[in-house]
Every structure is written in structure tokens, then in C-alpha cells.
Design an enzyme around this catalytic site. Structure first.
Site, mmCIF file in Angstrom:
data_model
loop_
_atom_site.group_PDB
_atom_site.id
_atom_site.type_symbol
_atom_site.label_atom_id
_atom_site.label_comp_id
_atom_site.label_asym_id
_atom_site.label_seq_id
_atom_site.Cartn_x
_atom_site.Cartn_y
_atom_site.Cartn_z
ATOM 1 N N HIS A 236 -23.760 -38.760 -11.874
ATOM 2 C CA HIS A 236 -23.209 -39.812 -11.040
ATOM 3 C C HIS A 236 -24.081 -41.075 -11.070
ATOM 4 O O HIS A 236 -23.566 -42.193 -11.202
ATOM 5 C CB HIS A 236 -23.089 -39.307 -9.597
ATOM 6 C CG HIS A 236 -22.604 -40.347 -8.631
ATOM 7 N ND1 HIS A 236 -21.271 -40.589 -8.411
ATOM 8 C CD2 HIS A 236 -23.283 -41.219 -7.824
ATOM 9 C CE1 HIS A 236 -21.142 -41.553 -7.518
ATOM 10 N NE2 HIS A 236 -22.352 -41.946 -7.151
ATOM 11 N N HIS B 125 -27.822 -29.824 -18.519
ATOM 12 C CA HIS B 125 -27.564 -31.131 -19.125
ATOM 13 C C HIS B 125 -26.314 -31.776 -18.552
ATOM 14 O O HIS B 125 -25.226 -31.198 -18.571
ATOM 15 C CB HIS B 125 -27.426 -30.978 -20.640
ATOM 16 C CG HIS B 125 -26.867 -32.188 -21.313
ATOM 17 N ND1 HIS B 125 -27.406 -33.452 -21.146
ATOM 18 C CD2 HIS B 125 -25.805 -32.340 -22.144
ATOM 19 C CE1 HIS B 125 -26.711 -34.315 -21.858
ATOM 20 N NE2 HIS B 125 -25.729 -33.669 -22.459
ATOM 21 N N ASN C 238 -24.610 -39.861 -18.659
ATOM 22 C CA ASN C 238 -25.137 -38.933 -19.659
ATOM 23 C C ASN C 238 -26.244 -39.655 -20.425
ATOM 24 O O ASN C 238 -25.973 -40.509 -21.270
ATOM 25 C CB ASN C 238 -24.013 -38.495 -20.604
ATOM 26 C CG ASN C 238 -24.482 -37.494 -21.649
ATOM 27 O OD1 ASN C 238 -25.677 -37.296 -21.844
ATOM 28 N ND2 ASN C 238 -23.535 -36.868 -22.332
ATOM 29 N N HIS D 129 -34.191 -23.090 -9.213
ATOM 30 C CA HIS D 129 -33.593 -24.402 -9.469
ATOM 31 C C HIS D 129 -32.983 -24.418 -10.862
ATOM 32 O O HIS D 129 -33.491 -23.765 -11.777
ATOM 33 C CB HIS D 129 -34.640 -25.514 -9.342
ATOM 34 C CG HIS D 129 -35.465 -25.431 -8.093
ATOM 35 N ND1 HIS D 129 -34.974 -25.765 -6.854
ATOM 36 C CD2 HIS D 129 -36.742 -25.019 -7.900
ATOM 37 C CE1 HIS D 129 -35.925 -25.581 -5.946
ATOM 38 N NE2 HIS D 129 -36.995 -25.127 -6.555
ATOM 39 N N HIS E 183 -28.310 -21.328 -32.133
ATOM 40 C CA HIS E 183 -27.676 -22.246 -33.087
ATOM 41 C C HIS E 183 -26.410 -21.592 -33.626
ATOM 42 O O HIS E 183 -26.463 -20.536 -34.258
ATOM 43 C CB HIS E 183 -28.640 -22.558 -34.227
ATOM 44 C CG HIS E 183 -28.350 -23.852 -34.936
ATOM 45 N ND1 HIS E 183 -27.110 -24.171 -35.432
ATOM 46 C CD2 HIS E 183 -29.154 -24.921 -35.208
ATOM 47 C CE1 HIS E 183 -27.158 -25.377 -35.995
ATOM 48 N NE2 HIS E 183 -28.386 -25.851 -35.867
ATOM 49 N N CYS F 84 -27.838 -33.590 -27.749
ATOM 50 C CA CYS F 84 -28.380 -33.668 -26.391
ATOM 51 C C CYS F 84 -29.322 -32.524 -26.043
ATOM 52 O O CYS F 84 -30.001 -32.578 -25.016
ATOM 53 C CB CYS F 84 -27.228 -33.701 -25.383
ATOM 54 S SG CYS F 84 -26.110 -35.104 -25.625
#
Length: 506
Positions: A435, A406, A439, A402, A317, A238
Site C-alpha cells: 500500500h 514479497h 512493489n 513474523h 527453482h 523479485c
């Protein structure tokens, strides 16, 4: 013997009242605000008196003093010219060697049709009709969905939304085409950039990697030019959307006057797990259809047209650690069915990756006042050996306006909010995206940015922090600065027709 009088602000029991504690916290808050103001503007406080003194000295000069100064400059004309030439030469070298700015012209998020909407109950009904899940697995999925943070209007691919479901390669291609082409068509319509002008193409999709590749699918559909630099990123989870942004930044800095098209998506059709291993059922409950297309440019003339400028990218990573490497793992279950297993340690591993990432990012974006506090805390713990002193956690709210985190699940968002001490307003775009759309993997960050714009919150100069987690295990960040105020009335994005209904209580 008479009892001692209670302290001011204490009740009859002698305990300090909440009002006293509140007053203390308010006073400390004002002290900290004053400290930040003082440190952040220290340069002005130091320079302004010097400028004022220089101005007073200059105003005191007489006409004879000025005439004498001019004569001295005339006698040293060669020195002045040489000095000016050196300054111009050094400035030219600086601007030629400095990295090219990367601008985000615009982006578009795909919004599926009404027929693909699926409520929580609708998903469970479709799962039951497959006949693949035991009663225990269905009950488990129901519990997960109820606590997931997903609403009643997320989207499934047509292959799964219809009854009976038909997950196959042809349907997976149809899902990929609908999402990618839908987002790209809208983006090209917004920017009016011609497909032939695009010099770099980056596509990221973790679990669906057909042959020819998804990037080739786009090249063929839009008849992109033959010398295009095309990249197809797979298996990166993701956070691959921000990996794409980082790759685009390096390519754009090496290739002048170019446009880069990024397409971030995931494919559900062939990755709907039809087994009964609980760790693999989680992805069924969370992942939904979505995708985004982003157009970047390194042309300086595009600054006046662009929405944002890329300031920083930081990639972390943790794949060298075995637990991190296996916490999101695609494999076969005991019955031979392929699925993606999510470890119970995912939240803690994500926390460690986040800590490493923000340690690198912090010095790039935090104000000097926060860096001084963090450094002082570090010295106190190491040099003075005050091990009881808790490490100072910088206030990242001072570094950005802001946040787009994810929307992987409610648990990860809760941990992020707690560890960075963020407000509900900072977390609102992520929670509302989870919502409304579920995802959507790497594209969720762009639905969140679109939410902020649709709410009319994006002002010129605002800084936005995008952060994502992904298999491997990876944590990646990008920081953008708004080049103009975004007017919701002039925007077309997936929220604009229903933004008045948000936020909602999950």
C-alpha cells in the site's frame, strides 16, 4: 405423532446452532493446544522424573559411600583423564567444523523525496501525457491500479515523475545511484562500519545491468578495497534478494572475519513499458522505486551488536518446467517495444513453487508436534489408502512469529494467506508495504521487516520468515532469529515518522 425434540443447541428447525459449532471448535482448539504443549515438552516430562530419581538416590548416599566413590575415581585416574581428553578433542573438532554463524548487523531502506510521490490518479495522468497508450490500455491500467493494493503515496523515479517523462540511460544511472547510495549511506551511519572493512559485495537488480556493473558503481563511489569479492546478480526477479542472502551465507562461511554488504533494488526508468500489450502493462501498475542495503557479518564478536542471526535459507527453482520458465518473461511486443510479460497462470505457478519450498523448509522449522501430524496424514493416505482424507497442512504459525512475504501484488498475498491459513496480523507488513511503497521488487522484504520493527513487535528470540517469488520461476525463503528486542524509539527506518497511520484499510 409428535415431532421429535430438537437436539440441545439446535433451533426450532432442528438444525444445530452456531453456538454449538463454536463450542466444538473451541474445544478442539484447546485439545490441539494441549497436544502441542505435550509433544513440545515431552523431553522435559521424560527427563525430569529421571533427574529427580537420580537426585533422590544421590541424597541417600552416606559419607562412607561418597568416600568409596572418590577412592574408585582415584584408582581409575588415567581412565578419567583419557576420557576427558577425548571429550575435549571431539568438542574442539565440532566447533571448528561447524558452520560459522551469520549475523545481520543492520539494514537500511531507501525512502525517496516528496517530489517523487505519485498517487494513482497522478500515475494515470502521466501515462496519458506520454501519448503511447490507447484509450483501452489506459482504462485497463486504471482497473488494475484500483485493485492492486497500492495506495496514494508510492514513488516513481524522477525521470518519470517529471512532466514530460525522460526515460534514458543517464536517468537510469541517476535512479540507481540515488537508491543504492542513499540506502548504503544510511546503513554505514547506523553500523559505523568503514567501507574499507567490507570484504564481500553482492548487488542484485533484475532488469538494469549497465557496464560497468552496479557493483562496480558502488566500489568506485565508496573506494572499496581492491581484493573485495564482488558479485552482480541480474535477471533473477523479485526473489533475488534472498538469493543474495544465501550466496552471502556460503561466502561468509568460507571467509572468516568478514563483512558482506548486500544491495537489493530494481530500476524503473528504462523498464517503463510504453506499449499496449496487457500482460506487459501490469508491471507499470505495480512496480515502484525502492531499495535496501544489508550488512552481514561472521565475526562471533559481532553477536552482541547484531539484530538477527540467519538460521536457514531454502531455494526452489522450477525453471525446468516450460510454463514456470515463461510465466515472467522479458520480450518484445508485436510493435517491437520491450516489456516484461506476466502470465495469467502466475498465481498457480507461484503456489506450486511455494509448496515445493515449504516441503523442504518445514522439517527445519516446524515443531515436532506438527511434523508428527503431517507424517500421520501421509501414512493414512499412502499405506491405509484413505484417499478421501485431505492432506494435512501444517500450521506454519507455530514455526515463526513474523512473516515478510514479497509484496508483489494483492492476488499473490491473498493466495499465500489462504493456502497457509495465516492471520491478518501476519499479512499486515506485506499488505501495508504494498500500500505505502508498491512493489519494490527484491527490497520489499526489508520494508516489511522495518514495518514490524517500527510497530514495536520484534522481541528477542522471535523468528521471522522471509519468502519471495521471482522470474525463472523461483521461490526462496530465509529464517532469522532476533538477538535482541528492537526498540522503535531507537530506530531510523522509512516507517518511523508515519507508523501511527498504519494499518489502513486498502
Amino acid at each position: 405423532m409428535e415431532p421429535a425434540a430438537p437436539l440441545p443447541g439446535a433451533g426450532a428447525s432442528g438444525k444445530i446452532s452456531a453456538g454449538f459449532v463454536l463450542d466444538s471448535s473451541v474445544n478442539l482448539k484447546h485439545v490441539k493446544r494441549g497436544y502441542h504443549c505435550l509433544v513440545s515438552n515431552a523431553m522435559y516430562f521424560l527427563v525430569l522424573p529421571l533427574l529427580a530419581a537420580a537426585a533422590a538416590r544421590f541424597s541417600a548416599l552416606t559419607a562412607d559411600d561418597l568416600r568409596l566413590l572418590w577412592n574408585q575415581l582415584q584408582y581409575n585416574l588415567i581412565s578419567v583423564v583419557l576420557f576427558s581428553a577425548v571429550v575435549v578433542f571431539l568438542l574442539t573438532i565440532y566447533f571448528m567444523k561447524s558452520p560459522r554463524p551469520v549475523y545481520l548487523l543492520d539494514y537500511a531502506c531507501y525512502k525517496p523525496g516528496e517530489l517523487q510521490k505519485c498517487s494513482r490518479e497522478g500515475y494515470l495522468e502521466r501515462a496519458k501525457l506520454t501519448g503511447a497508450f490507447t484509450a483501452e490500455s489506459l482504462a485497463f491500467q486504471e482497473r488494475v491500479i484500483e485493485r492492486s493494493g497500492l495506495g496514494q503515496q508510492t514513488y516513481l523515479p524522477e525521470s518519470i515523475a517529471r512532466i514530460p517523462a525522460n526515460p534514458c540511460m543517464a536517468e537510469a544511472r541517476k535512479e540507481a545511484e540515488a537508491v543504492m547510495f542513499g540506502a548504503i549511506d544510511e546503513l554505514l551511519g547506523k553500523t559505523e562500519v568503514k567501507p574499507k572493512d567490507i570484504g564481500i559485495l553482492i548487488v542484485n537488480c533484475s532488469l538494469f545491468n549497465p557496464t560497468p556493473s552496479l557493483s562496480s558503481m558502488i566500489v568506485n563511489h565508496y573506494k572499496l578495497r581492491g581484493n573485495i569479492l564482488s558479485y552482480n546478480l541480474g535477471g533473477m526477479g523479485c526473489s533475488a534478494g534472498l538469493i543474495s542472502v544465501d550466496l552471502a551465507k556460503h561466502l561468509l562461511q568460507a571467509k572468516p572475519n568478514s563483512y558482506c554488504l548486500i544491495v537489493s533494488t530494481e530500476n524503473i526508468t528504462l523498464n517503463w513499458y510504453l506499449g499496449n500489450t496487457r500482460s506487459m502493462l501490469l508491471s507499470n501498475c505495480l512496480f515502484r522505486v525502492g531499495g535496501a542495503a544489508i550488512l552481514l557479518s561472521n565475526r562471533r564478536s559481532d553477536r552482541r551488536l547484531a539484530k538477527y542471526q540467519l538460521l536457514h535459507t531454502v531455494r526452489t527453482h522450477k525453471g525446468a518446467d516450460d510454463n514456470s520458465y515463461r510465466c515472467v518473461f522479458q520480450e518484445e511486443d508485436p510493435a517491437g517495444r520491450v516489456g516484461v510479460s506476466l502470465s495469467k497462470d502466475l498465481t498457480s505457478i507461484a503456489g506450486e513453487a511455494l509448496k515445493t519450498n515449504i516441503t523442504t523448509l518445514g522439517p527445519l522449522i516446524l515443531p515436532i508436534s506438527e511434523q508428527l501430524l503431517f507424517f500421520a496424514s501421509l501414512l493414512a493416505r499412502s499405506l491405509l489408502r484413505l484417499k478421501t482424507l485431505r492432506p494435512y497442512i501444517p500450521d506454519f504459525k507455530l514455526a515463526f512469529d513474523h512473516l515478510c512475504a514479497h509484496a508483489g501484488g494483492r492476488g499473490v498475498l491473498d493466495e499465500l494467506q489462504k493456502n497457509l491459513r495465516l492471520t491478518e496480523r501476519h499479512m499486515e507488513p506485506s499488505r501495508m508495504t504494498l500500500h505505502r511503497f508498491g512493489n519494490t521488487s527484491s527490497s520489499s522484504l526489508w520494508y516489511e521487516l522495518a514495518y514490524t520493527e517500527a510497530k514495536g513487535r520484534m522481541m528477542k528470540g522471535d523468528r521471522t520468515w522471509q519468502i519471495a517469488f521471482g522470474a525463472g520461476f523461483k521461490c526462496n525463503s530465509a529464517v532469522w532469529r532476533a538477538l535482541r528486542t528492537v526498540e522503535p524509539s531507537q530506530e531510523k527506518n522509512p516507517w518511523i515518522d508515519e507508523i501511527e497511520s498504519f494499518p489502513v484499510r486498502a
